[in-house]
Design an enzyme around this catalytic site. Structure first.
Site, PDB file in Angstrom:
ATOM      1  CB  THR A 226      17.299 -20.949  49.152  1.00  0.00           C
ATOM      2  OG1 THR A 226      16.455 -21.934  48.564  1.00  0.00           O
ATOM      3  CG2 THR A 226      16.492 -19.680  49.323  1.00  0.00           C
ATOM      4  CB  ILE A 227      17.954 -22.786  43.850  1.00  0.00           C
ATOM      5  CG1 ILE A 227      17.190 -23.981  44.418  1.00  0.00           C
ATOM      6  CG2 ILE A 227      19.420 -23.083  43.725  1.00  0.00           C
ATOM      7  CD1 ILE A 227      16.976 -25.095  43.417  1.00  0.00           C
ATOM      8  CG  ASP A 228      13.474 -23.455  46.962  1.00  0.00           C
ATOM      9  OD1 ASP A 228      14.070 -24.010  46.028  1.00  0.00           O
ATOM     10  OD2 ASP A 228      12.925 -24.081  47.885  1.00  0.00           O
ATOM     11  CE  LYS A 271       6.284 -39.420  19.906  1.00  0.00           C
ATOM     12  NZ  LYS A 271       7.212 -39.770  18.855  1.00  0.00           N
ATOM     13  CE1 TYR A 272       5.460 -39.198  24.035  1.00  0.00           C
ATOM     14  CE2 TYR A 272       7.337 -38.223  22.911  1.00  0.00           C
ATOM     15  CZ  TYR A 272       6.626 -39.334  23.319  1.00  0.00           C
ATOM     16  OH  TYR A 272       7.091 -40.578  23.019  1.00  0.00           O
ATOM     17  CG  MET A 279      13.865 -28.570  43.242  1.00  0.00           C
ATOM     18  SD  MET A 279      15.486 -28.550  43.975  1.00  0.00           S
ATOM     19  CE  MET A 279      15.735 -30.300  44.236  1.00  0.00           C
ATOM     20  NE  ARG A 281      12.436 -26.537  51.548  1.00  0.00           N
ATOM     21  CZ  ARG A 281      13.357 -27.100  52.258  1.00  0.00           C
ATOM     22  NH1 ARG A 281      13.311 -28.388  52.463  1.00  0.00           N
ATOM     23  NH2 ARG A 281      14.339 -26.394  52.743  1.00  0.00           N
TER      24      ARG A 281
HETATM   25  P1  FBP Z   1      17.226 -24.914  50.517  1.00  0.00           P
HETATM   26  O1  FBP Z   1      15.977 -24.190  50.930  1.00  0.00           O
HETATM   27  O2  FBP Z   1      17.936 -25.537  51.632  1.00  0.00           O
HETATM   28  O3  FBP Z   1      18.120 -24.020  49.709  1.00  0.00           O
HETATM   29  O4  FBP Z   1      16.823 -26.106  49.559  1.00  0.00           O
HETATM   30  C1  FBP Z   1      15.840 -25.930  48.613  1.00  0.00           C
HETATM   31  C2  FBP Z   1      15.710 -27.101  47.710  1.00  0.00           C
HETATM   32  O5  FBP Z   1      16.578 -27.010  46.635  1.00  0.00           O
HETATM   33  C3  FBP Z   1      14.244 -27.226  47.316  1.00  0.00           C
HETATM   34  O6  FBP Z   1      13.927 -26.574  46.165  1.00  0.00           O
HETATM   35  C4  FBP Z   1      14.025 -28.698  47.302  1.00  0.00           C
HETATM   36  O7  FBP Z   1      12.700 -29.005  47.615  1.00  0.00           O
HETATM   37  C5  FBP Z   1      14.919 -29.190  48.374  1.00  0.00           C
HETATM   38  O8  FBP Z   1      16.006 -28.327  48.392  1.00  0.00           O
HETATM   39  C6  FBP Z   1      15.398 -30.586  48.151  1.00  0.00           C
HETATM   40  O9  FBP Z   1      16.043 -31.000  49.297  1.00  0.00           O
HETATM   41  P2  FBP Z   1      17.023 -32.226  49.383  1.00  0.00           P
HETATM   42  O10 FBP Z   1      18.323 -31.771  48.804  1.00  0.00           O
HETATM   43  O11 FBP Z   1      17.144 -32.482  50.833  1.00  0.00           O
HETATM   44  O12 FBP Z   1      16.421 -33.343  48.606  1.00  0.00           O
END
Ligand code: FBP
Length: 696
Positions: A226-228, A271-272, A279, A281
């Site tokens: 998982t990238i998370d 300016k921004y 990501m 979640r």
């Molecule tokens: P996994 O936990 O399945 O690896 O997914 C993580 C994620 O990349 C989160 O960071 C993100 O919130 C979610 O997937 C997005 O899910 P989806 O692809 O269903 O929109």
């Protein structure tokens, strides 16, 4: 060009240079596919054996003991290489096997190398071994949708990002019917093992499958993806067995590259404020890594907000001999004030721009929102199970859903014992903007998780920030500081004495490098009144142009650009770290399978150190499980690992917070991580979070 005929399109299309540059296969791709990741020493041997170790202790959950009796006694297994084992071992190790592999959940860079590792090891052990890929996630197992993975297919995807080879899905094998269908698939394919490449929920699923399939002789092995970055495994004594799931490094580097570019743009165009949602979640690991990689001006870390304690409230409550529960954890309103404070402070030194990083799951750590998420999870899950229907189908519009909640609130008034949704909940919920109500009520994923990526977290927070900045502007507290030299030069052009006008216009004329217009001057009209009152101009006289120019320059407008970094980084080609990590994970998986393991997660220990220290291991999944609320009920799951606010990486980032905010005259302190590069010297060999955490 005169005298020269331009080539026909047909000729152009045949031109070798045109064919070369329009081909899908470019030199970068060729180089990537050819790359052979280094392998851990143990895998250089012809065979590998597993050695169980008692060194690592786990606190076993009673429920896990009850539900997973077949795998609950599993131990951590280390892997050793052997060159000439006994014949009986060789026979077992090399027996012909059919192995199925599935990707589950969101894509993460490196997945193809897990397959490549398994494929290479399996074919080396026995060329007759067959590897099957389940298509589009666990549905492929349930519905027996597979492809056989061939050498050519593996070669086409080596070191490439995404999960394109067999794709992925989020279905969970969580009913007796789905398990029975999966079992049938295993029989039809004569499978010896299934490999589940997934996150915490998918590895949980792998443990249950391992238990279910044990009697059929089908082994199940999990792989931490998982990238998370929220699959990290420690034993009860804090020994790290898996420092990070695969895909995290690549995604974080991709986000960091983009966000660093925004730092450059923001400080050029001045300016921004760039609001970057990244990501993750639940856990804020990606945001923390991005902070370390880029030194963006401000990065929110959800876990830090939850850890916040409002001492003033506690002291007040103590004096009143009460307890103020709202003193623990940060409220959304408070958070918006913290962000505003940073914006105002930067503006005061002339920097009305910057980069703010928000983890997508930040709201999960805001008490009042978390309460809503849990309550709504329960309400939706209960509705679906008691009626065997779908809440979202029956209440398609927001108004329908709100009406249902109103009915629940009425019920709570009539029945004292019914408390899931009170009138107070209903009132508070109705104070939330409609788009956010809709977000909070939206469909949960198949695991019952709230889908943060679908909610405009940044919009919710920035709405409050914008409102409060408006109030601060009215109060004259949000102003752009004017550089003293610029002020002097501007007034000098009109032959005005800056030292005369300075104390009239500014509140800090005596000492500061950046001058702040007095809070009472909030319009051209109030500027005029101030000048008249000070005797600087007569009632019928115009405001000197240079003075008006300075005032206008001090007016702070809050302009934002919103960005979401997630799917893009998730689709990146893996960094060398992730290529190597995942290939070795694949080799580990085969070693576990060939040695008869099941219910184990393949992992690489010592990821936080250099490659030479990496140690492939098998981690018992059941031992990591505990009870958690899911879909409104307690369920056995793998615990998500969130940012530890006591970890070195977080503490170091926190120590640099003020420096990176750079709310002082002078340059910003941005860092350029550079793009994800595959060839040549790479600047770093592993995530910075890991490097720092290894120090503590
Ligand atoms: P996994 O936990 O399945 O690896 O997914 C993580 C994620 O990349 C989160 O960071 C993100 O919130 C979610 O997937 C997005 O899910 P989806 O692809 O269903 O929109």
């Amino acid at each position: 060009m005169p005298g020269k005929m331009s080539a026909t399109l047909a000729d152009l299309l045949k031109h070798p240079e045109v064919q070369k540059v329009t081909d899908n296969i470019n030199p970068e791709l060729i180089q990537r596919r050819k790359y052979i990741p280094p392998i851990s020493d143990v895998f250089s041997a012809l065979y590998t054996v597993l050695e169980e170790t008692d060194k690592y202790k786990f606190t076993i959950d009673r429920e896990a003991e009850k539900q997973l009796p077949g795998i609950i006694k599993n131990k951590v297994q280390t892997i050793a290489g052997v060159e000439s084992p006994e014949v009986s071992f060789k026979e077992k190790y090399c027996k012909k096997r059919n192995i199925g592999i599935v990707f589950s959940g969101g894509p993460a860079p490196g997945g193809h190398n897990v397959i490549a590792g398994i494929y290479d090891a399996a074919k080396a052990a026995n060329p007759k071994n067959r590897i099957f890929g389940f298509l589009i996630g666990p549905d492929g197992i349930i519905e027996n949708e597979t492809i056989e993975i061939t050498g050519n297919l593996v070669d086409a995807y080596r070191n490439l990002g995404g999960f394109g080879m067999i794709r992925t899905g989020r279905t969970k094998i969580d009913t007796a019917e789905k398990v029975a269908l999966s079992r049938e698939t295993c029989k039809k394919l004569d499978l010896d093992a299934i490999v589940v490449v997934g996150g915490d929920d998918s590895n949980t699923n792998a443990a249950f499958l391992a238990q279910e399939m044990a009697d059929d002789g089908v082994q199940v092995i999990g792989v931490p993806k998982t990238i998370d970055g929220d699959i990290q495994v420690r034993d009860a004594d804090g020994n790290v067995l898996c420092a990070m799931s695969f895909g995290f490094h690549t995604a974080a580097r991709a986000f960091a590259g983009e966000i660093s570019n925004l730092c450059t743009d923001s400080s050029s165009d001045v300016k921004y404020w760039h609001i970057c949602k990244v990501m993750g979640r639940v856990a804020s690991h990606l945001a923390l890594e991005v902070a370390l990689q880029t030194h963006a001006n401000m990065t929110l870390i959800g876990e830090d907000l939850a850890d916040y304690v409002d001492m003033r409230r506690i002291e007040k409550a103590e004096k009143e001999r009460t307890v103020d529960y709202t003193a623990y954890g940060m409220t959304l309103r408070h958070l918006s004030r913290v962000v505003c404070d940073a914006i105002v402070r930067r503006a005061a030194v002339g920097k009305n721009y910057g980069v703010l990083v928000i983890p997508e799951g930040v709201l999960e750590f805001i008490n009042e929102i978390q309460v809503f998420i849990i309550k709504l999870n329960t309400i939706i899950a209960e509705y679906n199970t008691t009626r065997d229907t779908d809440f979202h189908l029956n209440f398609p519009t927001l108004e329908d859903k709100l009406e249902y909640l109103r009915r629940l609130a009425r019920r709570s008034r009539e029945e004292g014992s019914f408390s899931i949704w009170s009138s107070r909940d209903d009132d508070l919920f109705n104070d939330i903007p409609a788009f956010f109500q809709e977000g909070l009520l939206m469909e949960r994923d198949s695991h019952g998780n709230f889908q943060f990526s679908q909610v405009e977290t940044d919009k919710v927070l920035m709405g409050l920030v914008r409102d409060y900045l408006g109030i601060l502007r009215e109060r004259g507290a949000y102003k752009i500081g004017i550089e003293r030299a610029f002020y002097k030069k501007t007034l000098g052009k009109e032959n005005l004495d800056p030292d005369y006008f300075g104390p009239i216009l500014f509140r800090n004329y005596d000492e500061a490098a950046f001058l702040l217009v007095k809070p009472s001057v909030i319009s051209v009209k109030t500027l005029r009144q101030t000048l008249i009152k000070a005797g600087a101009i007569r009632k019928d006289e115009a405001i000197p142009a240079s003075v008006e120019k300075i005032y206008k320059k001090s007016v702070a407008k809050f302009k934002t650009q919103l960005h979401f970094y997630g799917y893009d980084g998730r689709g990146n080609d893996p960094t060398q770290f992730d290529c190597t990590y995942t290939y070795n994970l694949g080799l580990t998986v085969f070693s576990l399978i060939a040695n008869g393991a099941t219910g184990q997660m393949a992992a690489i220990k010592n990821l936080e150190s250099g490659f030479s220290k990496w140690e492939p291991v098998g981690i018992p999944i059941a031992a990591l499980m505990h009870l958690e609320e899911r879909k409104g009920k307690l369920a056995l799951v793998l615990e998500k690992s969130v940012v530890d606010v006591a970890s070195p990486a977080f503490r170091i980032a926190k120590a640099f917070r003020e420096k990176w905010l750079a709310a002082s005259p002078g340059e910003d302190n941005y860092r350029k991580p550079g793009p994800v590069r595959f060839a040549g010297e790479t600047e770093e060999s592993r995530p910075l979070t890991l490097v720092l955490n290894a120090l503590g």
